[in-house]
Design a protein around this motif. Structure first.
Motif, PDB file in Angstrom:
ATOM      1  N   PRO A 226      38.391  27.019  85.385  1.00  0.00           N
ATOM      2  CA  PRO A 226      39.390  27.586  84.472  1.00  0.00           C
ATOM      3  C   PRO A 226      40.789  27.011  84.636  1.00  0.00           C
ATOM      4  N   ARG A 227      41.222  26.818  85.876  1.00  0.00           N
ATOM      5  CA  ARG A 227      42.589  26.330  86.078  1.00  0.00           C
ATOM      6  C   ARG A 227      42.775  24.962  85.417  1.00  0.00           C
ATOM      7  N   ASN A 228      41.768  24.101  85.495  1.00  0.00           N
ATOM      8  CA  ASN A 228      41.839  22.795  84.847  1.00  0.00           C
ATOM      9  C   ASN A 228      41.821  22.927  83.327  1.00  0.00           C
ATOM     10  N   LEU A 229      41.001  23.856  82.824  1.00  0.00           N
ATOM     11  CA  LEU A 229      40.958  24.084  81.381  1.00  0.00           C
ATOM     12  C   LEU A 229      42.320  24.546  80.862  1.00  0.00           C
ATOM     13  N   VAL A 230      42.949  25.448  81.606  1.00  0.00           N
ATOM     14  CA  VAL A 230      44.262  25.957  81.200  1.00  0.00           C
ATOM     15  C   VAL A 230      45.302  24.840  81.214  1.00  0.00           C
ATOM     16  N   SER A 231      45.272  24.002  82.239  1.00  0.00           N
ATOM     17  CA  SER A 231      46.265  22.931  82.355  1.00  0.00           C
ATOM     18  C   SER A 231      46.171  21.937  81.203  1.00  0.00           C
TER      19      SER A 231
END
Length: 482
Positions: free
Chosen positions: A418-423
């Motif tokens: 998720p953190r990569n998707l958000v970034s």
């Protein structure tokens, strides 16, 4: 400090109490062997009254989440907003480790839900409403009246002793958990809501261990109050916290492996606005759609370091009938793409292995970008031929399709970062901050009720879901606790 302490700490300091709490599919969503079911724990009369109260009011809320108190920490912001700073601080200390609740409805503001016995006799100026031992505190008089009106419209039918509704409310009464409806899921998941309809209603038990949040419960495509039958072993609202996150491709932002395409596309395939062009323009009639819906699949979203797109979607499936059964459909897709101005080309590696690849570029207005394509992958006997398709990327030339073993009864497995998707700006919706900051999310679902009829027809209403997410900044180490 216990794991539940850490959960409350995170919910306080990351403003979880101000946003919608953890749900899962979406997400997909999702998605447990360390905990004995609620049935095996005989609740006290007090707890029995609490879960009866929660059951009575659950129809008036789209989402309810339960938390352990922690008097060693400051009162949550919601307490301060609904009670005032001084009263909130005093009552938070009295709360101790007892369970409290937060509820959301369609009016948008969160309600603080407390046991009546916690409140003093002097409750002047509080926007409260009491129901069967619980006090509901809204943001203002309008919201209090709206809650009363919703409660008046709810039927007073007690939940059956073995029902999913009763199991869920027992869990909410005794430990951290979350209950939601389709309205809540739609508000959280944004444009991905249509892909998560198999989990549009649900109830999950929650547990935080160290820096990992685990969950387990039941999801379905209708209200849990309608779950009349139950599995032979009862409804499973238990958390497995001994799982290890699965390794998946380093370039992948998301991977999904499913036993049937309709687990994520069923809602879209059932809509007339989708069915009509599929049939008239591409020849995908009801018979083909039905076979496609029951086909197993794998898909992944991969980050792209160069090119016009930040990520590309890849899909692989052993489509029924193999390549010959889909020639006419893919030919009609090609014709429509050419009519829209897209150009077909062959990959640079034009050899026998890749000669059958169909790749499309957009060269309109001076562009030269790959928009997608497809090819068939032959596998050693007895493995089936795979359709490998790409959107905003080339179709993969190697199989990543994973058939889910029948022995596990798994229907869907999801892994995401998720953190990569958000970034990359690829995760819209009002997902909780805790989810957006997670390094990984792992979800697995399997049928909660199995029967030959359901298996043959591909129909299933209720699913067991388990999963975990790893926090990007670790919580305090703790022993296992609910």
């Amino acid at each position: 400090m216990t794991a539940a302490d850490s959960l409350l700490k995170i919910s306080t300091y990351r403003s979880i109490v101000q946003s919608l709490p953890i749900t899962s599919l979406g997400l997909g969503a999702v998605l447990l062997s360390g905990l004995i079911g609620v049935l095996l724990n005989q609740p006290s009369r007090k707890d029995d009254g609490i879960h009866a109260s929660l059951s009575r009011v659950s129809g008036a809320f789209s989402l309810i989440q339960s938390f352990h108190g922690d008097s060693k920490r400051p009162a949550p912001q919601l307490w301060n907003q609904r009670l005032g700073l001084v009263r909130a601080a005093n009552l938070w200390k009295r709360q101790g480790r007892s369970i409290w609740w937060q509820g959301w409805s369609d009016d948008g503001d969160a309600y603080l839900i407390l046991q009546d016995q916690l409140l003093p006799t002097d409750t002047k100026n509080l926007r409260k409403h009491q129901v069967l031992g619980l006090t509901f505190l809204g943001s203002d008089e309008l919201h209090r009246q709206q809650l009363i009106q919703r409660l008046q419209r709810q039927p007073e039918r007690p939940a059956q002793p073995t029902s999913l509704q009763r199991r869920c409310m027992q869990r909410l009464a005794n430990a951290p958990a979350v209950f939601w409806t389709s309205d809540a899921l739609a508000a959280i998941s944004g444009t991905t809501a249509s892909l998560l309809q198999q989990g549009s209603h649900g109830c999950l038990a929650l547990r935080l261990t160290g820096d990992t949040l685990h969950w387990g419960g039941v999801v379905g495509d209708r209200s849990i109050a309608l779950a009349a039958s139950q599995p032979k072993q009862g409804w499973n609202l238990a958390v497995h916290d001994r799982q290890k996150p699965e390794n998946f491709d380093q370039d992948s932002l998301l991977e999904v492996h499913g036993a049937r395409v309709d687990l994520i596309l069923g809602t879209l395939l059932s809509r007339q606005i989708i069915q009509q062009p599929l049939e008239s323009q591409y020849g995908v009639n009801q018979s083909i759609r039905s076979r496609l819906a029951l086909s197993p699949f794998s898909l992944r979203l991969q980050q792209q370091a160069k090119g016009s797109y930040r990520a590309g979607l890849q899909f692989q499936a052993p489509l029924p009938g193999g390549a010959s059964a889909w020639v006419s459909v893919l030919d009609r897709v090609s014709n429509h793409l050419e009519e829209r101005g897209f150009q077909r080309f062959k990959p640079a590696e034009d050899n026998a292995k890749k000669a059958d690849a169909v790749i499309w570029k957009d060269k309109r207005e001076g562009q030269n970008k790959i928009v997608g394509g497809w090819r068939w992958l032959l596998q050693p006997h007895p493995n089936p031929t795979l359709l490998s398709a790409g959107l905003a990327s080339l179709p993969d030339t190697k199989p990543f399709y994973q058939a889910l073993p029948a022995s596990t009864l798994s229907a869907l497995k999801l892994n995401a970062r998720p953190r990569n998707l958000v970034s990359l700006g690829l995760m819209n919706g009002s997902w909780p901050a805790l989810l957006k900051q997670a390094d990984f999310v792992q979800v697995q679902i399997k049928p909660a009720i199995t029967s030959p009829h359901l298996k043959a027809s591909g129909q299933q209403t209720w699913w067991e879901i388990s999963g975990q997410l790893g926090l990007s900044s670790a919580a305090d180490s703790s022993e296992d606790s609910d």
